[in-house]
Motif scaffolding. Structure first.
Motif, PDB file in Angstrom:
ATOM      1  N   ASN A  11      14.522  -3.505   2.108  1.00  0.00           N
ATOM      2  CA  ASN A  11      13.118  -3.262   1.783  1.00  0.00           C
ATOM      3  C   ASN A  11      12.538  -2.347   2.850  1.00  0.00           C
ATOM      4  O   ASN A  11      12.439  -2.719   4.022  1.00  0.00           O
ATOM      5  N   LYS A  12      12.171  -1.141   2.465  1.00  0.00           N
ATOM      6  CA  LYS A  12      11.693  -0.151   3.435  1.00  0.00           C
ATOM      7  C   LYS A  12      10.377  -0.546   4.078  1.00  0.00           C
ATOM      8  O   LYS A  12      10.010  -0.007   5.126  1.00  0.00           O
ATOM      9  N   HIS A  13       9.647  -1.479   3.472  1.00  0.00           N
ATOM     10  CA  HIS A  13       8.386  -1.923   4.066  1.00  0.00           C
ATOM     11  C   HIS A  13       8.611  -2.958   5.159  1.00  0.00           C
ATOM     12  O   HIS A  13       7.718  -3.202   5.977  1.00  0.00           O
ATOM     13  N   LEU A  14       9.774  -3.586   5.195  1.00  0.00           N
ATOM     14  CA  LEU A  14      10.082  -4.600   6.200  1.00  0.00           C
ATOM     15  C   LEU A  14      11.082  -4.107   7.238  1.00  0.00           C
ATOM     16  O   LEU A  14      11.010  -4.496   8.406  1.00  0.00           O
ATOM     17  N   VAL A  15      12.025  -3.275   6.826  1.00  0.00           N
ATOM     18  CA  VAL A  15      13.062  -2.759   7.722  1.00  0.00           C
ATOM     19  C   VAL A  15      12.748  -1.297   8.003  1.00  0.00           C
ATOM     20  O   VAL A  15      12.835  -0.451   7.103  1.00  0.00           O
ATOM     21  N   PHE A  20      -6.552   7.552   4.278  1.00  0.00           N
ATOM     22  CA  PHE A  20      -7.094   7.401   2.933  1.00  0.00           C
ATOM     23  C   PHE A  20      -6.410   6.225   2.241  1.00  0.00           C
ATOM     24  O   PHE A  20      -5.183   6.137   2.201  1.00  0.00           O
ATOM     25  N   ASN A  21      -7.193   5.305   1.703  1.00  0.00           N
ATOM     26  CA  ASN A  21      -6.674   4.124   1.017  1.00  0.00           C
ATOM     27  C   ASN A  21      -6.637   4.368  -0.484  1.00  0.00           C
ATOM     28  O   ASN A  21      -7.689   4.503  -1.131  1.00  0.00           O
ATOM     29  N   LEU A  22      -5.436   4.415  -1.036  1.00  0.00           N
ATOM     30  CA  LEU A  22      -5.283   4.549  -2.473  1.00  0.00           C
ATOM     31  C   LEU A  22      -5.519   3.210  -3.147  1.00  0.00           C
ATOM     32  O   LEU A  22      -5.334   2.146  -2.544  1.00  0.00           O
ATOM     33  N   PRO A  23      -5.937   3.201  -4.401  1.00  0.00           N
ATOM     34  CA  PRO A  23      -6.120   1.930  -5.119  1.00  0.00           C
ATOM     35  C   PRO A  23      -4.810   1.152  -5.187  1.00  0.00           C
ATOM     36  O   PRO A  23      -3.751   1.721  -5.451  1.00  0.00           O
ATOM     37  N   ARG A  24      -4.894  -0.164  -4.957  1.00  0.00           N
ATOM     38  CA  ARG A  24      -3.707  -1.003  -4.987  1.00  0.00           C
ATOM     39  C   ARG A  24      -3.246  -1.182  -6.432  1.00  0.00           C
ATOM     40  O   ARG A  24      -4.054  -1.390  -7.342  1.00  0.00           O
ATOM     41  N   LYS A  45       0.821  -1.198   0.000  1.00  0.00           N
ATOM     42  CA  LYS A  45       0.000   0.000   0.000  1.00  0.00           C
ATOM     43  C   LYS A  45       0.860   1.254   0.000  1.00  0.00           C
ATOM     44  O   LYS A  45       1.928   1.301   0.597  1.00  0.00           O
ATOM     45  N   VAL A  46       0.355   2.264  -0.682  1.00  0.00           N
ATOM     46  CA  VAL A  46       1.022   3.562  -0.730  1.00  0.00           C
ATOM     47  C   VAL A  46       0.249   4.512   0.183  1.00  0.00           C
ATOM     48  O   VAL A  46      -0.966   4.677   0.035  1.00  0.00           O
ATOM     49  N   ARG A  47       0.952   5.107   1.143  1.00  0.00           N
ATOM     50  CA  ARG A  47       0.315   5.994   2.099  1.00  0.00           C
ATOM     51  C   ARG A  47       0.645   7.444   1.773  1.00  0.00           C
ATOM     52  O   ARG A  47       1.773   7.768   1.369  1.00  0.00           O
ATOM     53  N   VAL A  48      -0.328   8.307   1.977  1.00  0.00           N
ATOM     54  CA  VAL A  48      -0.150   9.743   1.798  1.00  0.00           C
ATOM     55  C   VAL A  48      -0.051  10.372   3.191  1.00  0.00           C
ATOM     56  O   VAL A  48      -1.005  10.267   3.979  1.00  0.00           O
ATOM     57  N   PRO A  49       1.078  10.983   3.539  1.00  0.00           N
ATOM     58  CA  PRO A  49       1.218  11.537   4.900  1.00  0.00           C
ATOM     59  C   PRO A  49       0.140  12.561   5.240  1.00  0.00           C
ATOM     60  O   PRO A  49      -0.305  12.645   6.382  1.00  0.00           O
ATOM     61  N   GLU A  50      -0.288  13.346   4.258  1.00  0.00           N
ATOM     62  CA  GLU A  50      -1.310  14.360   4.521  1.00  0.00           C
ATOM     63  C   GLU A  50      -2.682  13.736   4.785  1.00  0.00           C
ATOM     64  O   GLU A  50      -3.531  14.340   5.420  1.00  0.00           O
TER      65      GLU A  50
END
Length: 409
Positions: A287-291, A161-165, A152-157
């Motif tokens: 991998n920034k999503h794991l570490v 909000f869930n962006l389309p995968r 998933k891609v997150r928007v800090p602002e």
């Protein structure tokens, strides 16, 4: 008007139900029959014990069933009263490279060893190499046929909000393809005389345990790809001076989790009697999503460099314990040199570790050496534009360092 059946004042069904409820609550009177039977030596049994006898159930181990979870407390077989600071693959040293230096007793030399620097200065590669590397980058990042659901891609602002995968090539596959293709191009240039003396292993695990100033340190790391050679890399000549960073008031083991459940073991994936068992180069993937940091912030460049150093240190320490015994705590009879490369598919970090001692105490006079440079970006952007592949700002120096590391011996 609909005619209905006439009901009696006292319904018989209701009456019998209530009657059974009342009669069922009666307490049987003691007749004295059981006492008379006991006098005659006759054993009196409960009717329920005869009608529903208790059957003792035996535990049967069935292959394939889920094993019962072991409680993570003092009842666990690997429980120890003394805590162990456990460093694993997704651990991040909050102090970055300075903390890693103090933790591994390494002094930093911001350049590569002389033999690698000389190889880079005199290196002459064919003109077709850059074209092959460009094609390797495109083949691993955009041309592969794998399509999986990406993180998933997150928007800090807008944190909720869930962006389309989106779908694409997984991070693990991109790095595996890229490293394999770079090694393939390197072997083409080196020739059979060099490549026959090396072997590759994927997803190799290394474990070791050390003590530092009264604290027990446990390391368990994984290298996505490891190059083993039939002989160890030559010891780096020269004496290097330097001081360890001052972390005060921060402790060396900060941000490393404490555990009571652990095993003091040393594990190296190859036996000593195998011809190609010497560690040459390890390739690890970031991998920034794991570490990531425990507080949620992004991993800094210094923390990334610390990860490259610690992984090389664990590999060298596990090899030293395998060669000289698990009781070794001081200076090694012969230093061990391990090369370490870390990448996220675009950025590369190269380093060389020379392990001189396993004495990590503050009073140790012998230091370990860590040679490295800053990060190198292989490219800035690799994607599709107007239906065509697009690669921007290709950096050929990355492959030249890659080639020099592979040919170092």
């Amino acid at each position: 008007m609909r005619l209905t059946k006439t009901l009696c004042a006292q319904h018989l069904g209701w009456h019998f139900k209530k009657h059974w409820l009342v009669q069922g609550k009666r307490v049987p009177k003691e007749t004295g029959a059981a006492a008379e039977l006991l006098k005659l030596g006759v054993k009196v049994k409960n009717p329920e014990d005869i009608l529903n006898p208790k059957v003792e159930k035996k535990l049967v181990d069935i292959v394939g069933t889920r094993e019962k979870t072991i409680p993570e407390d003092s009842r666990h077989p690997d429980w120890h009263s003394a805590v162990c600071h456990s460093y694993v693959d997704n651990s991040v040293l909050i102090g970055g490279l300075p903390q890693a230096q103090v933790l591994t007793n390494c002094i930093e030399i911001p350049t590569f060893p002389k033999q690698i620097e000389d190889a880079l200065a005199s290196q002459q590669l064919p003109k077709s190499v850059d074209k092959s590397i460009r094609h390797a980058i495109l083949a691993s990042h955009v041309l592969d046929a794998e399509q999986v659901k990406l993180p998933k891609v997150r928007v800090p602002e807008r944190p909720r909000f869930n962006l389309p995968r989106s779908y694409g090539i997984s991070h693990e596959r991109v790095n595996r393809l890229l490293v394999n293709k770079l090694l393939q191009e390197t072997e083409k240039i080196a020739g059979r005389s060099v490549s026959v003396r090396k072997r590759f292993i994927d997803n190799a695990t290394f474990k070791t345990s050390l003590s530092k100033d009264g604290d027990l340190l446990g390391f368990s790391v994984n290298a996505e790809k490891v190059v083993f050679a039939n002989r160890a890399i030559e010891v780096i000549k020269g004496k290097f001076e330097g001081n360890l960073p001052d972390l005060y008031p921060m402790k060396t083991t900060i941000s490393i989790p404490k555990r009571h459940i652990y095993q003091k073991e040393n594990f190296y994936p190859l036996r000593t009697d195998i011809s190609c068992s010497h560690p040459h180069t390890i390739f690890t993937v970031f991998n920034k999503h794991l570490v990531k940091n425990a507080h949620g912030s992004e991993v800094t460049t210094s923390q990334l460099h610390a990860r490259t150093l610690v992984k090389a240190f664990v590999v060298a320490a596990a090899r030293a314990r395998q060669l000289h015994g698990e009781s070794l705590e001081g200076v090694l009879p012969k230093p061990i040199v391990v090369q370490s490369v870390q990448t996220d598919g675009r950025t590369f970090h190269f380093g060389v570790l020379q392990l001189n001692t396993l004495d990590l105490g503050a009073n140790s006079t012998t230091k370990n050496y860590w040679f490295h440079r800053q990060n190198y970006d292989l490219f800035s952007e690799c994607s599709y534009e107007a239906g065509r592949t697009h690669l921007e700002n290709y950096n050929g120096d990355v492959f030249r360092i890659f080639n020099a590391f592979y040919n170092n011996s």
